[in-house]
Scaffold this motif. Structure first.
Motif, short mmCIF file in Angstrom:
data_model
loop_
_atom_site.label_atom_id
_atom_site.label_comp_id
_atom_site.label_asym_id
_atom_site.label_seq_id
_atom_site.Cartn_x
_atom_site.Cartn_y
_atom_site.Cartn_z
N GLY A 1 -3.66 9.53 1.57
CA GLY A 1 -2.96 10.49 0.71
C GLY A 1 -3.70 11.81 0.73
N ALA B 1 0.52 12.20 -4.48
CA ALA B 1 -0.18 11.48 -3.41
C ALA B 1 -0.32 9.99 -3.75
CB ALA B 1 -1.55 12.10 -3.18
N LEU B 2 -0.57 9.69 -5.01
CA LEU B 2 -0.82 8.31 -5.42
C LEU B 2 0.43 7.44 -5.36
CD1 LEU B 2 -3.24 8.79 -8.46
CD2 LEU B 2 -3.80 7.86 -6.22
N LEU C 1 -7.73 8.42 -0.58
CA LEU C 1 -7.19 9.66 -1.15
C LEU C 1 -8.08 10.82 -0.72
CD1 LEU C 1 -4.96 10.80 -2.98
CD2 LEU C 1 -6.50 10.45 -4.93
N ARG D 1 -10.59 3.51 -6.14
CA ARG D 1 -10.08 4.32 -5.04
C ARG D 1 -11.22 4.78 -4.13
NH1 ARG D 1 -4.44 4.45 -4.34
NH2 ARG D 1 -3.53 4.07 -6.38
#
Length: 249
Positions: free
Chosen positions: A88, A157-158, A165, A194
Protein backbone atom coordinates in the motif's frame (compact mmCIF):
# COMPACT_ATOMS: atom_id res chain seq x y z
CA UNK A 1 11.98 -11.03 8.19
CA UNK A 2 8.41 -10.53 6.99
CA UNK A 3 9.49 -8.42 4.01
CA UNK A 4 12.86 -9.11 2.41
CA UNK A 5 14.21 -6.80 -0.27
CA UNK A 6 17.03 -8.75 -1.90
CA UNK A 7 19.76 -7.33 -4.14
CA UNK A 8 17.59 -4.80 -5.97
CA UNK A 9 19.32 -2.92 -8.79
CA UNK A 10 17.93 -0.39 -11.24
CA UNK A 11 19.44 1.57 -14.12
CA UNK A 12 17.96 4.34 -16.23
CA UNK A 13 19.78 4.17 -19.55
CA UNK A 14 23.39 3.72 -18.42
CA UNK A 15 22.95 5.49 -15.08
CA UNK A 16 22.87 3.18 -12.04
CA UNK A 17 20.30 4.47 -9.55
CA UNK A 18 20.12 1.41 -7.25
CA UNK A 19 22.88 -1.10 -6.75
CA UNK A 20 22.35 -4.40 -4.94
CA UNK A 21 20.03 -2.90 -2.29
CA UNK A 22 18.97 -5.32 0.46
CA UNK A 23 17.07 -4.86 3.74
CA UNK A 24 14.07 -6.27 5.60
CA UNK A 25 11.09 -5.28 7.71
CA UNK A 26 9.35 -7.31 10.40
CA UNK A 27 5.66 -7.18 11.20
CA UNK A 28 5.03 -4.50 13.80
CA UNK A 29 8.12 -2.56 12.74
CA UNK A 30 8.57 0.91 11.24
CA UNK A 31 11.64 1.36 9.04
CA UNK A 32 12.62 4.83 7.80
CA UNK A 33 14.52 5.02 4.52
CA UNK A 34 16.82 8.04 4.68
CA UNK A 35 19.30 9.60 2.30
CA UNK A 36 20.11 12.79 0.45
CA UNK A 37 18.11 13.89 -2.60
CA UNK A 38 19.05 11.68 -5.54
CA UNK A 39 20.34 8.87 -3.32
CA UNK A 40 17.80 6.35 -4.67
CA UNK A 41 15.08 6.43 -1.99
CA UNK A 42 12.21 7.28 -4.31
CA UNK A 43 13.34 4.82 -6.96
CA UNK A 44 13.44 2.04 -4.38
CA UNK A 45 9.96 2.95 -3.18
CA UNK A 46 8.68 3.03 -6.78
CA UNK A 47 10.21 -0.39 -7.40
CA UNK A 48 8.47 -1.80 -4.33
CA UNK A 49 5.15 -0.51 -5.61
CA UNK A 50 5.84 -1.66 -9.20
CA UNK A 51 5.78 1.86 -10.58
CA UNK A 52 9.26 0.88 -11.82
CA UNK A 53 10.54 -2.63 -12.55
CA UNK A 54 13.88 -3.56 -10.96
CA UNK A 55 16.57 -4.89 -13.30
CA UNK A 56 17.63 -7.53 -10.78
CA UNK A 57 16.70 -8.83 -7.34
CA UNK A 58 13.72 -10.20 -5.45
CA UNK A 59 10.94 -9.16 -3.08
CA UNK A 60 9.98 -11.85 -0.56
CA UNK A 61 6.96 -11.58 1.76
CA UNK A 62 6.49 -14.07 4.58
CA UNK A 63 8.76 -16.54 2.80
CA UNK A 64 7.01 -16.24 -0.57
CA UNK A 65 8.79 -14.71 -3.56
CA UNK A 66 6.37 -12.10 -4.90
CA UNK A 67 8.81 -10.65 -7.43
CA UNK A 68 11.88 -12.09 -9.14
CA UNK A 69 13.49 -9.88 -11.79
CA UNK A 70 14.72 -12.90 -13.76
CA UNK A 71 11.19 -14.23 -14.17
CA UNK A 72 9.06 -11.10 -13.93
CA UNK A 73 10.80 -8.56 -16.17
CA UNK A 74 8.07 -8.60 -18.80
CA UNK A 75 4.96 -8.53 -16.62
CA UNK A 76 1.64 -7.53 -18.19
CA UNK A 77 -0.66 -4.99 -16.55
CA UNK A 78 -2.76 -7.62 -14.75
CA UNK A 79 0.34 -9.24 -13.27
CA UNK A 80 1.64 -5.87 -12.12
CA UNK A 81 -1.69 -5.04 -10.48
CA UNK A 82 -1.73 -8.39 -8.66
CA UNK A 83 1.78 -7.86 -7.28
CA UNK A 84 1.05 -4.24 -6.38
CA UNK A 85 -1.66 -5.39 -3.95
CA UNK A 86 1.05 -6.54 -1.56
CA UNK A 87 2.16 -2.94 -1.04
CA UNK A 88 0.00 0.00 0.00
CA UNK A 89 1.36 3.43 -0.93
CA UNK A 90 0.45 6.68 0.81
CA UNK A 91 1.48 9.43 -1.58
CA UNK A 92 3.40 12.55 -0.62
CA UNK A 93 0.64 14.86 -1.90
CA UNK A 94 -2.20 12.58 -0.70
CA UNK A 95 -3.67 12.32 -4.27
CA UNK A 96 -7.26 12.41 -3.04
CA UNK A 97 -9.99 12.95 -5.63
CA UNK A 98 -11.53 16.38 -4.89
CA UNK A 99 -14.91 15.48 -6.43
CA UNK A 100 -15.44 12.53 -4.08
CA UNK A 101 -16.25 12.44 -0.39
CA UNK A 102 -13.86 11.01 2.17
CA UNK A 103 -15.68 7.67 2.19
CA UNK A 104 -15.86 7.55 -1.62
CA UNK A 105 -12.12 8.19 -1.82
CA UNK A 106 -11.47 5.30 0.55
CA UNK A 107 -13.71 2.82 -1.29
CA UNK A 108 -13.03 3.82 -4.90
CA UNK A 109 -10.19 1.43 -5.80
CA UNK A 110 -11.74 -1.80 -4.47
CA UNK A 111 -15.16 -0.82 -5.85
CA UNK A 112 -13.63 -0.57 -9.33
CA UNK A 113 -12.42 -4.14 -8.84
CA UNK A 114 -15.97 -5.27 -8.19
CA UNK A 115 -15.91 -5.76 -4.42
CA UNK A 116 -19.29 -5.89 -2.68
CA UNK A 117 -20.53 -2.35 -1.89
CA UNK A 118 -22.01 -3.24 1.50
CA UNK A 119 -18.82 -4.98 2.63
CA UNK A 120 -16.75 -2.04 1.38
CA UNK A 121 -18.95 0.45 3.22
CA UNK A 122 -18.49 -1.44 6.48
CA UNK A 123 -14.72 -1.68 5.93
CA UNK A 124 -14.51 2.05 5.19
CA UNK A 125 -16.49 2.93 8.33
CA UNK A 126 -14.14 0.78 10.41
CA UNK A 127 -11.00 2.29 8.88
CA UNK A 128 -12.24 5.87 9.20
CA UNK A 129 -12.96 5.17 12.86
CA UNK A 130 -9.46 3.73 13.19
CA UNK A 131 -7.86 6.91 11.83
CA UNK A 132 -10.19 9.19 13.82
CA UNK A 133 -12.34 10.47 10.95
CA UNK A 134 -15.74 8.82 11.47
CA UNK A 135 -17.36 12.24 11.64
CA UNK A 136 -15.77 13.32 8.33
CA UNK A 137 -17.01 10.48 6.09
CA UNK A 138 -19.23 12.76 3.99
CA UNK A 139 -16.82 15.70 3.85
CA UNK A 140 -14.83 16.57 0.73
CA UNK A 141 -11.01 16.83 0.76
CA UNK A 142 -11.15 20.64 0.55
CA UNK A 143 -13.00 20.67 3.88
CA UNK A 144 -10.19 18.82 5.68
CA UNK A 145 -6.89 19.88 7.19
CA UNK A 146 -3.65 18.51 5.74
CA UNK A 147 -3.36 16.05 8.62
CA UNK A 148 -6.90 14.82 8.06
CA UNK A 149 -6.26 14.38 4.33
CA UNK A 150 -3.17 12.35 5.17
CA UNK A 151 -5.28 10.07 7.38
CA UNK A 152 -7.83 9.60 4.58
CA UNK A 153 -4.95 8.57 2.30
CA UNK A 154 -3.83 6.06 4.94
CA UNK A 155 -7.36 4.59 5.22
CA UNK A 156 -7.51 4.36 1.42
CA UNK A 157 -4.27 2.37 1.36
CA UNK A 158 -5.39 0.11 4.22
CA UNK A 159 -8.72 -0.88 2.63
CA UNK A 160 -6.73 -2.92 0.09
CA UNK A 161 -5.26 -4.85 3.05
CA UNK A 162 -1.63 -4.65 1.89
CA UNK A 163 1.12 -6.74 3.45
CA UNK A 164 3.43 -3.72 3.65
CA UNK A 165 2.39 -0.08 4.03
CA UNK A 166 4.68 2.48 2.37
CA UNK A 167 4.72 6.21 3.04
CA UNK A 168 6.32 8.69 0.64
CA UNK A 169 7.40 11.81 2.56
CA UNK A 170 4.30 11.72 4.82
CA UNK A 171 5.03 15.03 6.57
CA UNK A 172 6.39 17.17 3.74
CA UNK A 173 3.00 18.72 2.90
CA UNK A 174 2.03 19.29 6.54
CA UNK A 175 2.35 22.17 8.94
CA UNK A 176 4.88 21.14 11.64
CA UNK A 177 2.10 21.25 14.22
CA UNK A 178 0.30 18.42 12.38
CA UNK A 179 3.27 16.05 12.21
CA UNK A 180 2.31 14.57 15.58
CA UNK A 181 -0.99 13.36 14.07
CA UNK A 182 0.88 11.26 11.51
CA UNK A 183 3.34 9.94 14.12
CA UNK A 184 0.39 8.81 16.25
CA UNK A 185 -1.33 6.99 13.37
CA UNK A 186 1.92 5.30 12.27
CA UNK A 187 2.54 4.08 15.83
CA UNK A 188 -1.03 2.74 16.07
CA UNK A 189 -0.58 0.85 12.79
CA UNK A 190 2.69 -0.57 14.11
CA UNK A 191 0.91 -1.80 17.24
CA UNK A 192 -1.58 -3.61 15.00
CA UNK A 193 1.31 -5.58 13.52
CA UNK A 194 1.76 -3.68 10.26
CA UNK A 195 5.09 -3.72 8.44
CA UNK A 196 5.75 -0.07 7.56
CA UNK A 197 8.33 1.62 5.32
CA UNK A 198 8.65 5.40 5.42
CA UNK A 199 10.68 7.45 2.95
CA UNK A 200 11.34 10.80 4.61
CA UNK A 201 13.61 13.84 4.81
CA UNK A 202 12.13 14.73 8.21
CA UNK A 203 14.71 13.67 10.79
CA UNK A 204 12.47 14.55 13.72
CA UNK A 205 9.70 12.36 12.31
CA UNK A 206 12.16 9.50 11.75
CA UNK A 207 13.40 9.77 15.34
CA UNK A 208 9.86 9.73 16.73
CA UNK A 209 8.27 7.09 14.50
CA UNK A 210 10.92 4.64 13.25
CA UNK A 211 12.36 1.56 14.96
CA UNK A 212 15.16 1.26 12.40
CA UNK A 213 16.91 3.46 9.88
CA UNK A 214 18.02 2.22 6.48
CA UNK A 215 20.40 4.81 5.02
CA UNK A 216 21.02 4.92 1.29
CA UNK A 217 23.77 6.86 -0.52
CA UNK A 218 24.56 6.83 -4.23
CA UNK A 219 22.13 3.98 -4.78
CA UNK A 220 23.69 1.72 -2.15
CA UNK A 221 22.46 0.90 1.34
CA UNK A 222 25.39 1.86 3.56
CA UNK A 223 23.81 1.49 7.00
CA UNK A 224 20.94 -0.42 8.59
CA UNK A 225 20.66 0.13 12.33
CA UNK A 226 18.34 0.94 15.21
CA UNK A 227 17.15 4.54 15.16
CA UNK A 228 18.93 5.55 18.35
CA UNK A 229 22.20 3.97 17.20
CA UNK A 230 21.97 5.63 13.78
CA UNK A 231 21.59 9.14 15.17
CA UNK A 232 23.90 8.78 18.18
CA UNK A 233 26.60 6.48 16.83
CA UNK A 234 26.48 6.12 13.03
CA UNK A 235 28.76 3.40 11.69
CA UNK A 236 29.18 4.69 8.15
CA UNK A 237 31.16 7.82 7.29
CA UNK A 238 28.43 8.76 4.78
CA UNK A 239 25.78 8.44 7.52
CA UNK A 240 27.82 10.68 9.80
CA UNK A 241 28.29 13.29 7.07
CA UNK A 242 24.55 13.26 6.42
CA UNK A 243 23.63 13.65 10.10
CA UNK A 244 26.18 16.45 10.57
CA UNK A 245 24.87 18.27 7.48
CA UNK A 246 21.26 17.99 8.65
CA UNK A 247 22.23 19.29 12.09
CA UNK A 248 23.39 22.56 10.51
CA UNK A 249 19.82 23.45 9.51
Amino acid sequence: MFLEVKNISKKFNETSVLSDASFGIEKGEVVALLGSSGAGKTTLLRCLNFLETPDSGQFVIDGEIVFDALKDKNMNENEIMAKRKHFGLVFQSFNLFPQYTVKQNVTLAPSLQGEDKKVLSEKADQLLKQVGLSDRANYYPCQLSGGQQQRVAIARALIMNPDVLCFDEPTSALDPALVGEVVKVVKELKEQGRAILVVTHDMNFAKRAADRIVFIADGEIVEDSKTEDFFNNPRSSKSKEFIDAVALY
